[in-house]
Design an enzyme around this catalytic site. Sequence first.
Site, short mmCIF file in Angstrom:
data_model
loop_
_atom_site.label_atom_id
_atom_site.label_comp_id
_atom_site.label_asym_id
_atom_site.label_seq_id
_atom_site.Cartn_x
_atom_site.Cartn_y
_atom_site.Cartn_z
N PRO A 1 -58.75 -28.46 -41.06
CA PRO A 1 -58.32 -28.19 -42.44
C PRO A 1 -56.81 -28.33 -42.58
CG PRO A 1 -59.92 -26.56 -41.73
CD PRO A 1 -59.57 -27.37 -40.52
N CYS A 2 -56.38 -28.90 -43.71
CA CYS A 2 -54.95 -29.21 -43.88
C CYS A 2 -54.29 -28.39 -44.99
CB CYS A 2 -54.78 -30.70 -44.20
SG CYS A 2 -55.47 -31.19 -45.79
N GLN A 3 -55.02 -27.43 -45.58
CA GLN A 3 -54.46 -26.76 -46.76
C GLN A 3 -53.17 -25.99 -46.46
OE1 GLN A 3 -57.61 -26.93 -45.99
NE2 GLN A 3 -58.90 -27.19 -47.78
N SER B 1 -50.65 -29.38 -46.27
CA SER B 1 -50.61 -30.41 -47.30
C SER B 1 -49.59 -30.09 -48.39
CB SER B 1 -52.01 -30.54 -47.94
OG SER B 1 -51.95 -31.39 -49.06
#
Length: 381
Positions: free
Chosen positions: A85-87, A90
């Site tokens: 996951p990149c939240q 990002s």
Amino acid sequence: MSIQRNIRILSLFANIGVAEARLNEIDGVEVVVANELVKRRAELYQRIYPHSKMICGDILDDAIYRQVVDCCLENQVDVVMATPPCQGISTAGQQIEDDERNSLTIPALHAISDLRPRYAILENVPGYLKTSIVYNGEIKLITDIISDKLSAHYHISFNVINTDDYGVPQTRERAIILLSRRDQPIWQLPNKHNKKVTMREVIGNIPQIDPFVKDLDSIRFHKLFPKYEERRKVALSISKWNVPPTHIFRQVRAMRYTPTGCTAFDNEEFKPIKANGDFVKGYHNTYRRQNWDTPAYTVTMDNRKISSQNNVHPGRPIGKDEKGRMLYSDARALTLYELMKIMSLPDDWPIPSDTQEAFLRRIIGEGIPPLFVKQLFCMIR
């Protein structure tokens, strides 16, 4: 004559399998094991890919991790694909430095170390390559951790690519880390295409679709869009996911007067307004129509709103109003079907018909375009 061996893949943080949607187009390439934390996503993945073994659960849980590794050993997995996951990283997220999701690379590295696959790929946003996390009591760059843990056995290349260089009709920058076991040929990026694919080439043949305006009564709505039902039927005949988006009147009105590639903030008269009539203050990448003759902007998770980033259909001039002001068609966000085309998802991707549109929209905004992934795996096939 050499015999090509099949490629058996473990997909970590698999979500619903957007990345692997075109791998079945390559002979002998298949995802045999997948892991996803969220039950709803894992269940949908299994329905889309019934021949893969989906293991639902937290990869940080020792029992789940062991189950994943044992299943990979049993199925002779030789490629690990991980999209943590990149939240937390990002630019479209909150960019929280100590977001625990930033550390989910570590179990992926453990899996690579334990399985010793021929190849592995880690994919994330470009900021991933400059992100530090706490590892063994020290703050270290993720890239340094990868190198320290795996460089003895793998050739590692760190890359930043834009998917529009590879025939994907969408500008989307990604960090791509390729690992090649030292007894294997080095996994390389595919060659860039000479020409970018535009929105016009991909969705330009889709007829006009009017939005559904939820805060107008039927008389005013049909006066505004007298061909709504006719156009809706044509849209749905193309795809069940080609559904007219729902918006509110003040946003639709602003976009009806906004030319292709422009933002409604630059309109002389019909600028974005709030419910109380005050002007909206926002970034000029919102309330913006996309361009026909370039790839689409990056698809985000919040892709159903006119007021979010670069979500509005390019539109076409359709005539003038009673005061001689130019009007433009498709005053709406892109339909889910149009988003699927821009994401390079295949038309025959077997999404169950009972899947909720809002859920799919968000998931697609998290994914990497599968056409690029296909080209990447062709490099080792």
